[in-house]
Motif scaffolding. Sequence first.
Motif, short mmCIF file in Angstrom:
data_model
loop_
_atom_site.label_atom_id
_atom_site.label_comp_id
_atom_site.label_asym_id
_atom_site.label_seq_id
_atom_site.Cartn_x
_atom_site.Cartn_y
_atom_site.Cartn_z
N SER A 87 7.93 0.62 0.16
CA SER A 87 8.61 -0.63 1.74
C SER A 87 6.01 -0.44 1.97
N ASP A 88 5.55 0.63 1.72
CA ASP A 88 4.27 -0.58 1.84
C ASP A 88 3.37 -0.39 0.61
N THR A 96 -0.12 -0.90 0.27
CA THR A 96 -1.16 -0.19 -0.27
C THR A 96 -1.27 1.00 -1.30
N SER A 97 -0.32 1.91 -0.45
CA SER A 97 0.71 3.09 -1.28
C SER A 97 1.08 2.72 -1.92
N THR A 139 3.97 -5.50 -5.20
CA THR A 139 3.58 -4.65 -3.97
C THR A 139 3.05 -5.28 -2.83
#
Length: 844
Positions: free
Chosen positions: A427-428, A430-431, A793
């Motif tokens: 969901s994130d 960056t991660s 992403t």
Amino acid sequence: MFRTALRNVLAHKARLLMTVLAVMLGVAFVAGTLVFTDTLGNAFRKQSAKGYEKIAVEITAHTGRGDTEGLPDSVVQRIEALDQVDRAVGRVDGFAGVADRKGKLIGNGWANSGGNFAPGKDGKDPSYEFTQGEGPTSPGQIALDKDTANKGEYKIGDTVRVATSGPVKEYTLAGVFTTDLGAVNAGGSLVLFETSVAQRQYLSPGQFSTVTVTPQGNASDDAVLAAVKPLLPKDTDAETGTQLADDEADMIKREMSGMSSMLLAFAGIALFVGIFLIANTFTMLVAQRTRELALMRAVGASRRQVKRSVILEAGLVGVLASAVGFALGLGIAVGLRSLVGSFGAKIPNGPLIISPTAVLSALIVGVVVTVLAAWLPARRAAKIPPVAAMSSVHSVASAKSLLIRNIIGSVLTAAGLAAIVAGAGASDGTSGRYMIAGGAFSALIGVIVLIPQLSRPMIAAVRPLLVRAFGVSGKLASQNAVRNPRRTGATASALAIGLTLVTGLTVIGVTVGQAIDKATTDNIRADYLVTMSSGTSLDTSAVTALAGAKGVEAYSRGQRAHFEIKGSHENVSGVDGKGFEGVFNVDTISGSLKTLPEGQLVIQESVAKEKGWKAGDRLPVVFERNDKETTKTLTVGAVVEDNEMFSSYVVDQKVLAPFEEKPDITEVWVKMAGGETDANEQALVDSLGNNPAMTVMDKQDIRNMFGGIINTMLNIMYGLLAMALIIAVLGVVNTLAMSVFERQQEIGMLRAIGLDKRRVKRMIRLEAVVISVFGAVIGVALGSFLGWAIGETFRDSIPGYALVIPWGRIGIFLLLAGVVGVLASLWPARSAAKLNMLTAIKTE
């Protein structure tokens, strides 16, 4: 053992040449990057120190968006009257572009600047040294920096057209000067106006944006700063010259760190690819010296001594390659300096800085990489038993010997692919990208470990095609390619790594580029976009001029502003409400865009859903000007689909007018009767007074502006990754050359039973092509998968994002891999064809 190692290096000069080249290229990039950044940093630090050496304190007013008008002349005079101060000079600056004799802008738009000539009692401004004429002393005069005057072929007394954010004006050239100003060194220009003219253009009469203070006698910078501070109004900053020089040097260092990191990253990739070439070379050398190493064991050499001798050979190769690579790196540093200069940027004069860190880094990197790559072959060499001295047969990797390797490779690949898929679904964003990066590394290593096992079935699948097309040569080539899976795998791995990166970047770049292009095409109705070349704001007079141009059907400015709504500070786009629908494709969810010219608010759908607002809602909005807040209630007139061409909040520019002393107009969109034509474009250019600082872009130019940076970045990446591919080519050459050396007797037998020179060459060439294309297929497959995962992403942040597999470019990559194989095989194939038949048969 040292003498033995040195003798072996000298005895195998030709075989180790490719290894030296691979290490040398990587080291050269590392050394060149470090020397270039050190040299650049040192030159700019000295320039910064020189520029501020006579300045004790510099005072800066926070001008812009009406926060403050600047520093008044009365404050400058009070500062100059202080006992600690010799002189206080008020400065004004902003954008100014100079037209050449053909009406084109001189210099880089973003680096073109204007300022004021501030003479002292002696009539000179200490910041500028005039080589011709003098500074401007009347409103109709200007002075130019020497480079700009030369580029425009201007001489004292000539009429020069100068553009600021407003209409173009003509001035008389009064003087030519030299300066160390960074903007000019970056390829820009500097125009000096008489002070009152500069104030009217960039600020307001009697106001300055900065004040430079020189000390009286031996007064220290801190003493001057302490005396000046009590006299300063709010919204101003004061720093000492020393602080400013240090800050500027740090800023330059930070700006260069990005480029330095990128170059070092690609040097690391090149060295990583080189590891496979080095390991392959020493593996083959050890295999070819089985009897020699066994004899060493038989006469008393221990396993440790044999291992040490091979590692010592690698160390000698690493030292030699590092030394040559560092010398080549110095040439790269000089070349980068010239390259920057060729783009119009001037680098301050200064010596080439060769720091101990750069020397040691290059040496350590080259030696460590070479020794690490040779460690496994050295271990294998130490395991050769003395009895092997009775036979020189080279043991081929069996299925059993690859079992443990295949298990490790499978685990690493599976774990890596799982991490990539998990990162793509995170969901994130960056991660998710961090997970993909870790997974990509694991998967890449796993695939490289598995490549020897993968080579057999994949090459076997194309064997019938090779046999059908090339007969005996094709059959022999396919069999030779899988004879030693480890060697084939190590050779193909280098190409696989390079093409994984190239393909991944290409998939991302093409996908994002097409999404941006689609968004641009779908969201814009305008035929033309007008902006300042400098990236600065347009004057309102430009909007008025465009509105009156012949053939204009609709127009709308793009004005940046901000307000506070429900306690949140937000950006808002100011537009010309009547022409808004004429220049943008806007889908209305509720309400009507007809309310926009009436002063109502338009919001995008995502904001409306998040805040729970709808058409008809009345929202209190807070505007700010000169530290005064004004609350105004705006009605939501329409909710529209999300559009990247403007902010989430849109109002008519008339709503913003009372709160914006100088509107921040970034662009003007124009729809013309008859669409894009040369006549329409010329009408817009003429309406602007043929202003060299303003750019009129058609739809293709607009698409290039939004998507062009993607292609530019891709081309840079391709250029840098080319080095890794060059090393991969060296690997193929090395593998084939040593393979020919090992198979001299076999090739002699083939010649004896009727395989002519032409078919021998074809066999070697096909072997090279098979290995190269095999590695390319692995790289393209993994790269495409990574490109998909990374794209997932940031899918939500790019409207209309949809994965695009660039089949055309992938086909070119595979074709180039085949060409690489053919080129790499030229020398080995020629060597194989020239072997003397009888001599080759007698070779052991």
